[in-house]
Design a protein around this motif. Structure first.
Motif, mmCIF file in Angstrom:
data_model
loop_
_atom_site.group_PDB
_atom_site.id
_atom_site.type_symbol
_atom_site.label_atom_id
_atom_site.label_comp_id
_atom_site.label_asym_id
_atom_site.label_seq_id
_atom_site.Cartn_x
_atom_site.Cartn_y
_atom_site.Cartn_z
ATOM 1 N N UNK A 131 10.752 -2.688 -4.836
ATOM 2 C CA UNK A 131 12.018 -3.300 -4.438
ATOM 3 C C UNK A 131 11.766 -4.221 -3.249
ATOM 4 N N UNK A 132 12.080 -5.486 -3.433
ATOM 5 C CA UNK A 132 11.791 -6.468 -2.377
ATOM 6 C C UNK A 132 12.857 -6.413 -1.281
ATOM 7 N N UNK A 133 12.503 -6.985 -0.133
ATOM 8 C CA UNK A 133 13.446 -7.048 0.967
ATOM 9 C C UNK A 133 12.796 -6.673 2.288
ATOM 10 N N UNK A 134 13.638 -6.365 3.263
ATOM 11 C CA UNK A 134 13.142 -6.018 4.593
ATOM 12 C C UNK A 134 12.324 -4.728 4.562
ATOM 13 N N UNK A 135 12.652 -3.828 3.634
ATOM 14 C CA UNK A 135 11.890 -2.591 3.520
ATOM 15 C C UNK A 135 10.425 -2.854 3.215
ATOM 16 N N UNK A 136 10.156 -3.895 2.408
ATOM 17 C CA UNK A 136 8.770 -4.250 2.090
ATOM 18 C C UNK A 136 8.032 -4.673 3.348
ATOM 19 N N UNK A 137 8.693 -5.426 4.217
ATOM 20 C CA UNK A 137 8.067 -5.856 5.474
ATOM 21 C C UNK A 137 7.695 -4.646 6.334
ATOM 22 N N UNK A 138 8.597 -3.658 6.399
ATOM 23 C CA UNK A 138 8.310 -2.446 7.174
ATOM 24 C C UNK A 138 7.166 -1.671 6.536
ATOM 25 N N UNK A 139 7.200 -1.528 5.221
ATOM 26 C CA UNK A 139 6.174 -0.775 4.490
ATOM 27 C C UNK A 139 4.793 -1.397 4.687
ATOM 28 N N UNK A 140 4.714 -2.717 4.566
ATOM 29 C CA UNK A 140 3.432 -3.396 4.765
ATOM 30 C C UNK A 140 2.969 -3.288 6.215
ATOM 31 N N UNK A 141 3.920 -3.325 7.158
ATOM 32 C CA UNK A 141 3.557 -3.215 8.572
ATOM 33 C C UNK A 141 2.963 -1.844 8.866
ATOM 34 N N UNK A 142 3.496 -0.814 8.227
ATOM 35 C CA UNK A 142 2.939 0.530 8.404
ATOM 36 C C UNK A 142 1.505 0.574 7.881
ATOM 37 N N UNK A 143 1.284 -0.033 6.714
ATOM 38 C CA UNK A 143 -0.060 -0.041 6.138
ATOM 39 C C UNK A 143 -1.062 -0.794 6.987
ATOM 40 N N UNK A 144 -0.617 -1.811 7.695
ATOM 41 C CA UNK A 144 -1.519 -2.618 8.542
ATOM 42 C C UNK A 144 -1.517 -2.155 9.994
ATOM 43 N N UNK A 145 -0.735 -1.105 10.287
ATOM 44 C CA UNK A 145 -0.588 -0.638 11.667
ATOM 45 C C UNK A 145 -0.088 -1.767 12.569
ATOM 46 N N UNK A 146 0.851 -2.541 12.040
ATOM 47 C CA UNK A 146 1.412 -3.691 12.741
ATOM 48 C C UNK A 146 2.729 -3.267 13.394
#
Length: 281
Positions: free
Chosen positions: A235-250
Motif C-alpha cells: 500500500x503506497x503512501x506516507x506509510x511506505x516512507x516510514x517503513x523504508x526509513x526503518x529499514x535504512x535506519x533513517x
C-alpha cells in the motif's frame, strides 16, 4: 502437558484459507471494485492543483467552524499542508488519504447498517459482539496474511485490512446510539402510528447522530493508524516512507514522514468533529 494432544488449529485455518481460494472469481471482483474506488479518489487528488487543494481544505474547515470563530485550526492546516508540500510528500499524502477515505467509506456503508441491525435484534447483537471483540483485539499484522492471500499486494489488501481493523468503533457506537434513544420518544412515535422505518429515520438516527459520528471519527483514525502496517503489503503512501526509513535506519526521514501522518490525522480528526458540531447547531 505432553500427553495432551495438540489441536491442529493452524492446519484448520490453512484448510479454510485453501477452501476460500476456490472463490477466486469473487475475490477478483472485490479487488476490481475496491481498486476502482481507490483509482477514482487518486485520479481526483492527482488532478487538483496543490494550491487549489489547500484552499478547498481551508475553505471547508472555515465553513464548518465559522460559528466558533476559532482560526487556529485554519492556520495549522495552512502551515501543515505547506510543510507536506515543501517536504515533497504531497503525492504520498494523497495516496494515504485515498487509503483512509476508501476504508472509511466502506466502514460507514457496512458498519452503520450492521450497528442498526444489532440495536434492533438481540440475536444479531449476541452474535456480532464477540466478532467485534475478535476484530479489535487481533494484532493488526495478522490481517495482512489473509489480505495478501485473497487480494494480492497493493492498495486493495491494505484497504481490506484497514476496514477489518477500523470497523468495530462504527458498529459499536451506532448500536449504542440507537439503544440510548429515550424510550418515551419511541412510545410517542408509536402512538402517532409511525412505521419501523419512520421511527428509525425520523427519531432514532437524528438523536443518535452524534454518537454515530464519534464512531466514524474513531474508525477513520484507526484506518490512518494502519497506513504504516499496510505499507508492508504494497500500500503506497506516507506509510511506505516510514517503513523504508526503518529499514535504512533513517531517523530523520522516518520522523519527517511520521510528522506528515500526524498533520493529516489532526486535519481529518478536526474536520470530522467540526462537521458533527456544525450539524448539531
Amino acid at each position: 502437558m505432553s500427553n495432551i494432544p495438540q489441536l491442529p488449529l493452524a492446519q484448520w485455518i490453512d484448510s479454510l484459507v485453501n477452501w476460500l481460494a476456490h472463490f477466486e472469481g469473487f475475490f477478483n471482483a472485490v479487488t476490481a471494485f475496491l481498486g476502482g474506488i481507490v483509482a477514482g479518489f487518486q485520479f481526483i487528488f492527482d488532478h487538483i492543483p496543490i494550491p487549489l487543494f489547500i484552499i478547498l481544505v481551508i475553505g471547508l474547515t472555515w465553513y464548518l467552524t465559522r460559528h466558533t470563530k476559532k482560526y487556529g485550526l485554519l492556520i495549522f492546516e495552512l502551515a501543515g499542508l505547506l510543510l507536506i508540500w515543501n517536504l515533497d510528500f504531497w503525492r504520498d499524502m494523497t495516496q494515504t488519504l485515498t487509503l483512509v477515505l476508501t476504508s472509511s467509506l466502506i466502514t460507514f456503508v457496512i458498519g452503520v447498517p450492521l450497528g442498526i441491525w444489532m440495536a434492533r435484534n438481540e440475536t444479531v447483537n449476541a452474535i456480532v459482539k464477540p466478532i467485534l471483540d475478535f476484530m479489535q483485539t487481533m494484532p493488526a499484522f495478522v490481517y495482512l496474511i489473509p489480505a495478501v492471500a485473497f487480494f494480492g499486494i497493493g492498495m486493495v489488501p491494505g484497504v481490506v485490512a484497514s476496514v477489518i481493523f477500523a470497523m468495530p468503533p462504527t458498529v459499536r457506537m451506532t448500536n449504542l446510539g440507537i439503544r440510548e434513544v429515550d424510550p418515551a420518544l419511541i412510545e410517542a412515535s408509536n402512538s402517532f402510528g409511525a412505521t419501523s422505518w419512520q421511527k428509525l429515520v425520523k427519531v432514532q438516527l437524528p438523536l443518535a447522530k452524534n454518537t454515530i459520528m464519534a464512531g466514524i471519527n474513531q474508525s477513520m483514525m484507526l484506518a490512518l493508524s494502519m497506513v504504516v502496517i499496510a505499507s508492508m503489503i504494497g500500500a503506497m503512501g506516507l506509510g511506505t516512507k516510514v517503513y523504508f526509513a526503518v529499514g535504512r535506519n533513517d531517523a530523520g526521514g522516518g520522523f519527517a514522514a511520521g510528522l506528515a501522518i500526524v498533520i493529516l490525522a489532526i486535519i481529518l480528526d478536526r474536520i470530522t468533529q467540526a462537521f458533527n458540531q456544525q450539524q448539531s447547531h
